[in-house]
Design an enzyme around this catalytic site. Sequence first.
Site, mmCIF file in Angstrom:
data_model
loop_
_atom_site.group_PDB
_atom_site.id
_atom_site.type_symbol
_atom_site.label_atom_id
_atom_site.label_comp_id
_atom_site.label_asym_id
_atom_site.label_seq_id
_atom_site.Cartn_x
_atom_site.Cartn_y
_atom_site.Cartn_z
ATOM 1 N N THR A 1 0.826 -1.213 0.000
ATOM 2 C CA THR A 1 0.000 0.000 0.000
ATOM 3 C C THR A 1 0.862 1.266 0.000
ATOM 4 O OG1 THR A 1 -1.635 -1.226 1.266
ATOM 5 C CG2 THR A 1 -1.872 1.170 1.250
ATOM 6 N N VAL A 2 1.789 1.341 0.937
ATOM 7 C CA VAL A 2 2.564 2.577 1.095
ATOM 8 C C VAL A 2 3.637 2.701 0.008
ATOM 9 C CG1 VAL A 2 3.882 3.992 2.707
ATOM 10 C CG2 VAL A 2 2.156 2.430 3.595
ATOM 11 N N VAL B 1 3.560 7.530 12.502
ATOM 12 C CA VAL B 1 2.581 7.964 13.504
ATOM 13 C C VAL B 1 1.461 8.758 12.831
ATOM 14 C CG1 VAL B 1 2.224 9.177 15.687
ATOM 15 C CG2 VAL B 1 4.450 8.147 15.191
ATOM 16 N N GLU C 1 -5.214 -5.203 10.368
ATOM 17 C CA GLU C 1 -3.854 -5.673 10.141
ATOM 18 C C GLU C 1 -3.890 -7.198 10.008
ATOM 19 O OE1 GLU C 1 -0.886 -3.829 10.284
ATOM 20 O OE2 GLU C 1 -1.710 -1.906 10.910
ATOM 21 N N LYS D 1 2.632 3.925 18.377
ATOM 22 C CA LYS D 1 2.655 5.331 17.935
ATOM 23 C C LYS D 1 2.793 6.271 19.138
ATOM 24 C CE LYS D 1 -0.220 4.026 14.004
ATOM 25 N NZ LYS D 1 -1.585 3.816 13.526
ATOM 26 N N GLY E 1 -3.653 4.623 4.709
ATOM 27 C CA GLY E 1 -4.033 4.628 3.297
ATOM 28 C C GLY E 1 -2.870 5.048 2.421
HETATM 29 P P1 NAP Z 1 1.828 -4.132 2.824
HETATM 30 O O1 NAP Z 1 0.795 -3.590 1.904
HETATM 31 O O2 NAP Z 1 1.597 -5.414 3.517
HETATM 32 O O3 NAP Z 1 3.189 -4.262 1.956
HETATM 33 C C1 NAP Z 1 4.344 -4.828 2.478
HETATM 34 C C2 NAP Z 1 5.368 -4.909 1.360
HETATM 35 O O4 NAP Z 1 6.564 -5.427 1.876
HETATM 36 C C3 NAP Z 1 4.929 -5.826 0.211
HETATM 37 O O5 NAP Z 1 5.224 -5.223 -1.026
HETATM 38 C C4 NAP Z 1 5.810 -7.066 0.407
HETATM 39 O O6 NAP Z 1 6.153 -7.705 -0.814
HETATM 40 C C5 NAP Z 1 7.050 -6.438 1.018
HETATM 41 N N1 NAP Z 1 7.823 -7.403 1.797
HETATM 42 C C6 NAP Z 1 7.412 -8.108 2.880
HETATM 43 N N2 NAP Z 1 8.416 -8.912 3.294
HETATM 44 C C7 NAP Z 1 9.451 -8.691 2.452
HETATM 45 C C8 NAP Z 1 10.746 -9.243 2.339
HETATM 46 N N3 NAP Z 1 11.181 -10.172 3.178
HETATM 47 N N4 NAP Z 1 11.545 -8.786 1.358
HETATM 48 C C9 NAP Z 1 11.122 -7.842 0.488
HETATM 49 N N5 NAP Z 1 9.896 -7.292 0.549
HETATM 50 C C10 NAP Z 1 9.088 -7.728 1.520
HETATM 51 O O7 NAP Z 1 2.227 -3.060 3.937
HETATM 52 P P2 NAP Z 1 1.878 -1.513 3.971
HETATM 53 O O8 NAP Z 1 0.481 -1.357 4.415
HETATM 54 O O9 NAP Z 1 2.336 -0.858 2.728
HETATM 55 O O10 NAP Z 1 2.770 -1.039 5.222
HETATM 56 C C11 NAP Z 1 4.158 -0.849 5.099
HETATM 57 C C12 NAP Z 1 4.671 -0.165 6.376
HETATM 58 O O11 NAP Z 1 4.013 1.069 6.542
HETATM 59 C C13 NAP Z 1 4.402 -0.947 7.682
HETATM 60 O O12 NAP Z 1 5.452 -0.717 8.578
HETATM 61 C C14 NAP Z 1 3.121 -0.302 8.203
HETATM 62 O O13 NAP Z 1 2.979 -0.432 9.590
HETATM 63 C C15 NAP Z 1 3.372 1.127 7.813
HETATM 64 N N6 NAP Z 1 2.162 1.939 7.687
HETATM 65 C C16 NAP Z 1 1.177 1.557 6.869
HETATM 66 C C17 NAP Z 1 0.043 2.339 6.724
HETATM 67 C C18 NAP Z 1 -1.059 1.955 5.798
HETATM 68 O O14 NAP Z 1 -2.022 2.715 5.674
HETATM 69 N N7 NAP Z 1 -1.000 0.840 5.115
HETATM 70 C C19 NAP Z 1 -0.043 3.538 7.456
HETATM 71 C C20 NAP Z 1 1.004 3.927 8.279
HETATM 72 C C21 NAP Z 1 2.118 3.121 8.385
HETATM 73 P P3 NAP Z 1 5.048 -8.388 -1.796
HETATM 74 O O15 NAP Z 1 4.166 -7.257 -2.240
HETATM 75 O O16 NAP Z 1 5.826 -8.956 -2.913
HETATM 76 O O17 NAP Z 1 4.342 -9.399 -0.954
HETATM 77 N N1 HSE Z 2 -3.896 -0.370 11.308
HETATM 78 C C1 HSE Z 2 -3.544 1.012 11.349
HETATM 79 C C2 HSE Z 2 -4.821 1.823 11.629
HETATM 80 C C3 HSE Z 2 -2.907 1.420 10.041
HETATM 81 O O1 HSE Z 2 -5.933 1.272 11.552
HETATM 82 O O2 HSE Z 2 -4.727 2.987 11.948
HETATM 83 C C4 HSE Z 2 -2.149 2.714 10.117
HETATM 84 O O3 HSE Z 2 -1.096 2.665 11.021
#
Ligand code: NAP
Ligand code: HSE
Length: 428
Positions: A14-15, A134, A192, A207, A304
């Site tokens: 996503t990010v 955060v 999650e 956070k 998001g």
């Molecule tokens: P996500 O959609 O689950 O994506 C994770 C990515 O990491 C995927 O592309 C995955 O590869 C890759 N990955 C996982 N293990 C790996 C490995 N061993 N080697 C290489 N690549 C690997 O996660 P996300 O939601 O983008 O979140 C990423 C970070 O941002 C996390 O720390 C999360 O807490 C933080 N965050 C997310 C949000 C949000 O809204 N989503 C908000 C704030 C913070 P594949 O795609 O090939 O499986």
């Molecule tokens: N699971 C988290 C939330 C994603 O619902 O706020 C962003 O950190």
Amino acid sequence: MTDPLRIGIAGLGTVGVGVVKIVRQKANLLATRSGRPIEIAAVSARNRDKNRGVSIDGYGWEDDPVKLATREDVDVFVELMGGADGPARAATEAALRAGKDVVTANKAMLAIHGQELAELAESRGHVIRFEAAVAGGIPVVKALTEGLAGNQVTRVMGVMNGTCNYILTRMEESGLPYQTVFDEADKLGYLEADPNLDVGGIDAGHKLALLASIAYGTQVDFGAIELEGIQKISIDDIRTARNMGFRIKLLGVAQMTGRGLEQRMSPCLVPADSPLGQLQGGTNMVVLEGDSVGQIVLRGAGAGEGPTASAVLSDIIEIARGTRLTTFGQPAAGLSRARPARTTTPAPYYLRMKLVDKPGAMAKIATVLGDAGISIDRMRQTQHESGAAPVLIVTHRTDRGSLDIALENFAATGVVQGEPVAIRIEDV
Ligand code: NAP
Ligand code: HSE
């Protein structure tokens, strides 16, 4: 223009995809704002062939994020994989040791290993930026480290998990019970991979621990947070709270007191007409209080693709501009270890329990509260259901220690059925 800043992105979920899109779509804007072009040198994810809805042709590829983190053509390692340990931590350490700056959205990694990573970075003259970790798109890390740097922070509060706020809001508007709304949130993809990170308060606790470190100049101490999730909140609690003019929020509070640092992440009642009480759905809100500035309220999308990538880009641009800030707002080696304090700041509490239908049952409960030094503000008993009566009590201000004594002693009365629910009424 000077040389481009070359970034390596590990994680194209996503990010990560959001960051790639912004870099591709707004190259001119980013270059103008940074004073130099920002280029993606290489990327890494688990599956190279996955269709990600954005082209990654033309970027180098690494299966191993550690290799990406140490590539010659990468100036800044952007960690967007997640997880406190494993590849995220290994690649972050490798990047710092290889002379790179790091940008990450990973609150779990920093809440557990932030101190040692910050010391590693700073001992080598590198920076770690984590605005996206955060409250997603809300620039709260910059607000605390920069905008409020001249303040003695008196309190940090916030609703920092959008999923929990969505569940609580949806329960109120639909009248549906917790489990039904939890299942809905699951189907919508809001939870999650480990839902306990959300509903158990852990994600929001991570956070809060990061903000507390910046606010009070102390080492991140996630383990010291008094943590309670939203799993026990019933539709009855939501309805009763609403009838009393409150809403239930998973609220984080960090406050330095004479006894030490209080950090709690727990469901609280807040006035329905307060900014926190008005917060609906998946939105986040952080309230910062400083001795000079007073109270400021920041509100926005906490998660998001777009909002989180926006925060990641703000860190990348900061590095491209040549701004070199310490990780937690002052040198990591000088951060003190806060004395963790259990919550002693008094507050009124909401108590809900079921009393068996026996003469004197209510009197026994009132005696337990009185013996613990707790005074009752309001009390209501509704019709018996299957031999037990739902009872609601709102106390006057009391401290959590006295309340815990009362809760323990309720069990010995033999008139309380099941476990009572106790929710703090926070002064916001
Ligand atoms: P996500 O959609 O689950 O994506 C994770 C990515 O990491 C995927 O592309 C995955 O590869 C890759 N990955 C996982 N293990 C790996 C490995 N061993 N080697 C290489 N690549 C690997 O996660 P996300 O939601 O983008 O979140 C990423 C970070 O941002 C996390 O720390 C999360 O807490 C933080 N965050 C997310 C949000 C949000 O809204 N989503 C908000 C704030 C913070 P594949 O795609 O090939 O499986
Ligand atoms: N699971 C988290 C939330 C994603 O619902 O706020 C962003 O950190």
